[in-house]
Design a protein around this motif. Structure first.
Motif, PDB file in Angstrom:
ATOM      1  N   LEU A  58      54.486  58.457  38.103  1.00 19.05           N
ATOM      2  CA  LEU A  58      53.114  58.959  38.089  1.00 19.05           C
ATOM      3  C   LEU A  58      52.648  59.452  39.452  1.00 19.05           C
ATOM      4  N   ALA A  59      52.841  58.601  40.455  1.00 16.22           N
ATOM      5  CA  ALA A  59      52.220  58.911  41.744  1.00 16.22           C
ATOM      6  C   ALA A  59      52.802  60.173  42.338  1.00 16.22           C
ATOM      7  N   TRP A  90      43.512  54.731  43.921  1.00 15.75           N
ATOM      8  CA  TRP A  90      44.472  54.317  42.896  1.00 15.75           C
ATOM      9  C   TRP A  90      44.367  52.817  42.667  1.00 15.75           C
ATOM     10  N   VAL A 150      51.043  63.720  43.126  1.00 21.69           N
ATOM     11  CA  VAL A 150      51.029  64.282  44.475  1.00 21.69           C
ATOM     12  C   VAL A 150      51.464  65.739  44.455  1.00 21.69           C
ATOM     13  N   LEU A 205      55.079  52.618  36.911  1.00 21.38           N
ATOM     14  CA  LEU A 205      54.825  53.991  37.324  1.00 21.38           C
ATOM     15  C   LEU A 205      55.778  55.002  36.672  1.00 21.38           C
ATOM     16  N   GLN A 250      42.910  50.755  39.475  1.00 18.72           N
ATOM     17  CA  GLN A 250      43.797  49.864  38.720  1.00 18.72           C
ATOM     18  C   GLN A 250      43.200  48.467  38.624  1.00 18.72           C
ATOM     19  N   PRO A 283      46.056  63.470  46.902  1.00 18.36           N
ATOM     20  CA  PRO A 283      47.271  62.963  47.490  1.00 18.36           C
ATOM     21  C   PRO A 283      47.956  64.070  48.274  1.00 18.36           C
ATOM     22  N   GLY A 323      49.349  57.604  53.461  1.00 17.83           N
ATOM     23  CA  GLY A 323      49.487  57.928  52.052  1.00 17.83           C
ATOM     24  C   GLY A 323      50.905  58.282  51.677  1.00 17.83           C
ATOM     25  N   MET A 324      51.565  59.048  52.560  1.00 18.25           N
ATOM     26  CA  MET A 324      52.938  59.478  52.267  1.00 18.25           C
ATOM     27  C   MET A 324      53.857  58.278  52.081  1.00 18.25           C
ATOM     28  N   PHE A 325      53.721  57.331  52.995  1.00 18.20           N
ATOM     29  CA  PHE A 325      54.647  56.206  52.979  1.00 18.20           C
ATOM     30  C   PHE A 325      53.932  54.931  52.561  1.00 18.20           C
ATOM     31  N   ALA A 326      53.037  55.076  51.583  1.00 22.28           N
ATOM     32  CA  ALA A 326      52.259  53.925  51.142  1.00 22.28           C
ATOM     33  C   ALA A 326      53.155  52.810  50.628  1.00 22.28           C
ATOM     34  N   GLY A 327      54.309  53.176  50.095  1.00 15.80           N
ATOM     35  CA  GLY A 327      55.183  52.159  49.546  1.00 15.80           C
ATOM     36  C   GLY A 327      55.911  51.348  50.601  1.00 15.80           C
ATOM     37  N   TRP A 328      55.828  51.797  51.843  1.00  9.37           N
ATOM     38  CA  TRP A 328      56.540  51.102  52.912  1.00  9.37           C
ATOM     39  C   TRP A 328      55.918  49.739  53.131  1.00  9.37           C
ATOM     40  N   PRO A 346      61.626  53.932  47.873  1.00  8.93           N
ATOM     41  CA  PRO A 346      60.552  52.927  47.746  1.00  8.93           C
ATOM     42  C   PRO A 346      59.404  53.155  48.720  1.00  8.93           C
ATOM     43  N   SER A 347      59.696  53.745  49.871  1.00  4.20           N
ATOM     44  CA  SER A 347      58.630  53.873  50.859  1.00  4.20           C
ATOM     45  C   SER A 347      57.767  55.097  50.638  1.00  4.20           C
ATOM     46  N   LEU A 348      58.302  56.074  49.930  1.00  2.00           N
ATOM     47  CA  LEU A 348      57.589  57.339  49.799  1.00  2.00           C
ATOM     48  C   LEU A 348      56.543  57.217  48.704  1.00  2.00           C
ATOM     49  N   PHE A 349      55.290  57.582  49.020  1.00  3.68           N
ATOM     50  CA  PHE A 349      54.178  57.418  48.091  1.00  3.68           C
ATOM     51  C   PHE A 349      54.221  55.993  47.527  1.00  3.68           C
ATOM     52  N   LEU A 350      54.067  55.860  46.215  1.00  2.48           N
ATOM     53  CA  LEU A 350      54.151  54.507  45.651  1.00  2.48           C
ATOM     54  C   LEU A 350      55.483  54.383  44.922  1.00  2.48           C
ATOM     55  N   GLU A 351      56.490  54.182  45.653  1.00  2.00           N
ATOM     56  CA  GLU A 351      57.828  54.057  45.090  1.00  2.00           C
ATOM     57  C   GLU A 351      58.192  55.279  44.237  1.00  2.00           C
ATOM     58  N   GLY A 387      48.868  53.823  34.870  1.00  2.00           N
ATOM     59  CA  GLY A 387      49.560  52.956  35.815  1.00  2.00           C
ATOM     60  C   GLY A 387      49.287  51.490  35.573  1.00  2.00           C
TER      61      GLY A 387
END
Lengths: 505, 590
Positions: free
Chosen positions: B120-121, A401, B125, B181, A405, A392, A481-486, B54-59, B172
């Motif tokens: 976790l994520a 990931w 990182v 997470l 899962q 990451p 990867g950085m903004f995967a949550g977007w 929320p947007s950074l990595f997996l929340e 996870g």
């Protein structure tokens, strides 16, 4: 006859028309050719964005349907899955074209090259938009034919041999695919791709026949998606110029195969139905074998592009892994990896091309200290290869990931072991390259002849047309990867696709 | 936003390195400035709002959590000191300082981030960023020794990362319908979950590699000394704690206490306690035989981390009462050890530029001695409060173990003082005859750290609700504090007199490492020589196979001869009549 009809056609033909015009352009009109290319690419990207906006925001269904006779329909339709692939290939095509313009500057036969280049993307757009198996098959085989001239572009005996290998593999298996497609049509009647599969709705479906057809279809798709043991053409095809490798590995060909596997498993058979028929376990065995075998073979290579090619063999199967692992999150991971693998691998091939062009580096043992000479290129290479390992915050981690899962969700714990093994192997073949490039001293001053063969440039380490696309894709793979949550990251879109597939037509 | 600023400020500075005009300035001042925001945040108190992105990595969610503030404080202090030290450790002409600054800032970003990551994520990182960027610090010198250390480090790190990733994959997915997470949600669910012990086991090894748990530590005595002085200080003082923080997050002492699920906890409690104790003794025993002061310090880190592991084991014990206190004691231990070890490493650098018999040399040695004594638990220092917490912690263990661990505690204190006394001696041996130039940053960093350790840490310790506290009363307890140290000093004197101290002794882990390396090298050679390594081996080329068939003699002769045969009239005639008969037969059938 509204925009819902014309837009898919425009997207499809934006590259078709430019390709045909480019064929008739004289060789030396490079400026016009570049303009045409870029205009076509821009139209395509814009069209895809329009369709994405229409579909996701307004739920407009884009569809083009003709009857071809014999009960076959020619059907182009935009659904969420095709949107993912078409936006990947159109955007990457834009960048690859830019790269190719810089890469091939001053070489011969550029009209031929760019003509087929455009046709190739047309074919992959068609593969993405195809709404039923027969349309898919048409574009899929078209893709084989138009990539051949690109593979043999250099015209050297080696390139010709690679092209012959490619044709051999692709055409012979194409016949198998056709048998599968026609047999299924005969059995189930005409049908379109429907998320969740169509076959489970069939009454008293003959189990044996469906199993055989599944095998035929998967064998037909396995050459392009480079499943072991039908992957041999891919490492051979690395003799082609770097933009072609990028196209093969990230934009069109390999992706078309993996996409086809997703289509067959998810939209024709349906994951649950396929699992009930007991079809996924054999496929899973092949996929796992491919992942491990590809990495092992990559470890043995000394040729940079060949190592990257074997790495593709291994990584593309992650997408198929998303299709065979039952947990829903794995599907999301596989879909996201469709995009992630594309942007990371294209970065690696772009970098390999830059290294080869400006320093004459083709082998891994020539990479000592190159980080000091070409810091920008090697930074981008580092980003992409760390992403491939799954470090990451690069994109590869996110796919792994979700795949893991999904595997755990479904109680298929072997997925975690496979991913862990694969990560270790990836580290074993990527990290030594990075160590050599960054931490070993330059063995000698690059001889002037190599430099003069390389491209003359100012303060940049390579012409901007090569650097800008590479930079863009590397930043994409970092940002994905950085903004995967977007919401609109590749992962977010994959989640949307997965969530939306139940309700979409 | 404050969280983003705190964590990514070093990255911003690293970005500035790419501007040639600013490069010199960033190289010199960047390292110590980089964690000022973190320092301010850690000192300003727990009031900051949790940062959820929320947007950074997996929340991502960034916050102090139960332990983050201590770790962030330690990290920020130590990196600031190391940064200031580095500013004058590398001269302006040294071309490698750009490289150093780059990896320093990258590693720092990871280390700061993992202190405050609550999910976790993002934890993974930052952990990975720190681990991989630290490779650049370790092999900074490019010497044969550093490269070997780097190789071992990288191999272990990759294995650790993969194990950790697997643990996190499982962790996870413990939520049934949605991915969970947050550590605070995962940890309570772990003991009762099907995969609970698998997750804890994988994470124990994964983090244990970073924290130098017994036999997972073999990279540590190589890598920590191989790095330049300021990097060793942060490696051994701050980064090593990341593993402990990971354990704390997942084992979550205090969460499961008194619950019905304490069975699993008891197992882990005893495992950690025993492993910790073993590591504590092991570190001392094999550190003694080394001559390089930095290597001795690395072994001391192994031993001290062992004590921390042991304490963690205490806090996991099922008898709930008092575990909170022990936990606070553990956090204080982290703080004290971090600062002391950081100072000791920086002091080694200082000692290289201080004359053996000059006043400055005396000052340096006095400082080293003092901070060693703090680590050993000298009464009236923060170290003694830590020792009291350990002693109290040992009573939490069930029955017989409790007495045993209580009895072993003074032994470990003796070991600490013994090892560190030998260390100070070794430093003294290697000091030059006369003073050399010391940069202002180096002196300031060392003085600052020592001052904090001696004066500020006790203040922090006083907050803890210990029975005795800092100002202990009663001859008995003071004596308890002094005799292990005295014994350790005597032991050190005896050791240095003996003939064992004359040359570098090989430790058990040297032997393990050597045999592993030999085996791997042999394997590698065999691999290189074998057909398997040949790029052509395993190539599956169906075209070549089909070519071989098509061009085989059989294919060239048999079809030809068949066709020749067909040209004969009687062959053709027989075949013709045969076909005709089949035709008639089928027609007749229908």
């Amino acid at each position: 006859m509204s925009m819902t009809f014309w837009l898919p056609l425009i997207v499809l033909s934006s590259s078709l028309v430019t390709g045909l015009i480019i064929f008739v352009l004289p060789e030396e009109r490079s400026r016009v050719r570049t303009m045409l290319n870029m205009a076509g690419a821009t139209v395509k990207v814009a069209g895809v964005f329009l369709m994405a906006w229409g579909l996701l925001a307004h739920g407009i269904a884009y569809e083009v349907r003709f009857t071809m006779g014999l009960g076959f329909d020619f059907l182009l339709r935009v659904d969420l899955l095709s949107l993912a692939f078409v936006s990947l290939s159109s955007n990457l095509w834009f960048l690859t074209t830019l790269y190719a313009v810089g890469y091939l500057e001053g070489s011969e036969n550029r009209s031929r090259f760019f003509g087929f280049f455009s046709l190739c993307v047309t074919a992959s757009t068609g593969v993405a938009l195809a709404g039923n198996l027969i349309t898919f098959f048409i574009f899929y085989e078209f893709l084989t034919l138009v990539t051949y001239p690109l593979v043999v572009h250099k015209g050297t005996p080696q390139a010709l041999a690679a092209g012959r290998t490619y044709l051999w593999y692709a055409m012979s298996v194409g016949a198998v695919l056709l048998v599968g497609v026609v047999w299924l049509q005969a059995l189930a009647g005409p049908f379109d791709f429907v998320s969740g599969g169509v076959l489970h709705a069939m009454e008293h479906a003959p189990r044996q026949e469906l199993t055989v057809i599944f095998a035929l279809l998967i064998i037909g798709l396995s050459v392009k998606s480079a499943l072991v043991p039908l992957h041999g053409w891919l490492p051979a095809a690395m003799v082609a110029p770097a933009p072609v490798s990028a196209l093969l590995h990230a934009v069109a060909v390999v992706k078309a195969g993996a996409f086809g596997v997703l289509r067959v498993v998810l939209d024709v058979y349906g994951k649950d139905h396929a699992a009930a028929l007991g079809l996924l376990t054999p496929l899973a065995v092949v996929v796992v074998a491919t992942i491990i075998f590809g990495s092992l073979r990559a470890l043995m290579q000394n040729d940079l592009k060949r190592r990257l090619a074997y790495s593709t063999v291994s990584q593309v199967s992650y997408i198929a892994l998303g299709a065979v692992v039952l947990g829903p999150l794995a599907t999301v991971g596989g879909l996201a990896h469709l995009v992630h693998q594309g942007i990371m691998k294209i970065t690696l091939f772009f970098c390999a091309g830059i290294l080869a062009e400006s320093r004459g580096i083709h082998r891994i043992d020539q990479m000592d200290g190159v980080g000091r000479a070409m810091p920008l290129t090697m930074t981008l290479f580092t980003i992409a290869s760390l992403g491939m390992i799954g470090v990451p915050p690069m994109a590869g981690f996110v796919s792994k990931w979700y795949l893991a899962q999904g595997g755990i969700q479904a109680g298929q714990d072997w997925v975690v072991a496979v991913l862990a093994t694969s990560s270790l192997l990836n580290a074993a073949y990527f990290l030594p390259m990075l160590h050599a490039a960054w931490f070993k001293p330059l063995p000698f001053k690059p001889d002037p002849e190599t430099l003069s063969r390389g491209i003359v440039h100012g303060r940049l380490e390579a012409p901007w047309t090569l650097l800008v696309p590479t930079l863009a894709t590397a930043l994409f793979s970092l940002a994905a990867g950085m903004f995967a949550g977007w919401e609109w990251s590749p992962l977010g879109v994959a989640e949307k696709i997965f969530a939306g597939r139940g309700s979409m037509p | 936003m404050i969280w983003i600023l705190v964590v990514f400020f070093p990255l911003l500075l690293a970005g500035l390195l790419s501007i040639p005009g600013l490069r010199g300035m960033v190289c010199r001042h960047g390292p110590w400035m980089a964690c000022l925001p973190a320092l301010v945040l850690a000192l300003s108190g727990p009031g900051a709002q949790p940062g959820v992105f929320p947007s950074l990595f997996l929340e991502t969610s960034l916050h102090f959590g139960p332990y983050g503030r201590t770790f962030l404080l330690l990290t920020a202090l130590l990196w600031t000191a190391a940064g200031a030290f580095a500013g004058s450790y590398f001269t302006a002409k040294d071309s490698s300082r750009f490289r150093f600054a780059l990896f320093f800032l990258l590693t720092l970003c990871g280390n700061l981030g993992l202190c405050v990551a609550q999910d976790l994520a993002s934890f993974y990182v930052f952990f990975a960023l720190m681990s991989f960027a630290a490779y650049g610090l370790i092999i900074h010198d490019r010497s044969e020794k550093a490269l070997r250390a780097g190789r071992v480090y990288l191999t272990m790190t990759v294995i650790g990362e993969v194990l950790l990733a697997s643990a996190f994959f499982y962790a996870g997915s413990i939520g049934l319908d949605r991915p969970i997470l947050l550590f605070s949600e995962i940890a309570p669910a772990l003991p009762s979950h099907v995969h609970g012990s698998l997750i804890l086991g994988l994470a124990f090894i994964g983090f244990g590699i970073k924290a130098g748990a017994l036999f997972l530590h073999i990279w540590l005595p190589l890598a920590h000394p191989a790095a330049p002085i300021p990097a060793s200080a942060v490696l051994s003082g701050a980064m090593i704690k990341a593993g402990l923080l990971g354990w704390l997050h997942l084992f979550a002492p205090g969460e499961n206490m008194g619950s019905a699920l304490s069975g699993a906890c008891t197992d882990w409690s005893m495992t950690l306690a025993w492993l910790g104790l073993a590591a504590a003794l092991y570190g001392v025993a094999f550190g003694l035989g080394k001559r390089d002061p930095k290597t001795i310090l690395a072994y001391s880190s192994v031993s001290q981390m062992g004590l921390m592991t042991m304490t963690l084991g205490f806090t996991l014990a099922p008898t709930a009462a008092g575990a909170e206190q022990i936990l606070s004691g553990l956090l204080l231990f982290v703080l004290v050890h971090g600062m002391a070890k950081g100072f000791l490493f920086l002091g080694v650098g200082l000692a290289r530029a201080a004359g053996r018999a000059t006043p400055r040399g005396f000052l340096v040695l006095a400082g080293l001695g003092l901070s060693s004594l703090v680590l050993a638990g000298l009464p009236f220092t923060a170290g003694s409060v830590v020792k009291q917490a350990l002693k109290q912690g040992a009573t939490l263990l069930p029955g017989g173990c409790s007495g045993l661990f209580s009895a072993m505690l003074p032994v470990t204190a003796t070991g600490t003082s013994l090892l560190l006394a030998v260390f100070v001696w070794r430093v003294r041996e290697q000091m030059p005859e006369a003073d050399e130039r010391i940069g202002p940053g180096m002196a300031a960093a060392c003085t600052g750290l020592l001052g904090l350790l001696l004066f500020a840490a006790p203040l922090a310790a006083n907050v803890l609700p210990m029975e005795q506290g800092l100002l202990m009363t009663g001859k008995h307890s003071i004596l308890d504090g002094f005799w292990p140290i005295g014994l350790g000093l005597l032991g050190a004197a005896a050791f240095l007199k003996s003939r064992w101290s004359n040359r570098d002794q090989k430790g058990l882990d040297d032997l393990i490492l050597e045999s592993l390396e030999r085996a791997l090298r042999r394997l590698h050679q065999r691999w290189k020589a074998s057909r398997l390594c040949d790029p052509a081996c395993g190539r599956i080329d169906l075209v070549a196979w089909s070519d071989r068939i098509l061009q085989s003699r059989w294919m060239r002769t048999v079809p030809d001869s068949l066709e020749q045969r067909l040209l004969y009239w009687h062959t053709a005639g027989v075949l013709f009549i045969f076909l005709l008969m089949i035709f008639i037969f089928t027609a007749w059938q229908n």
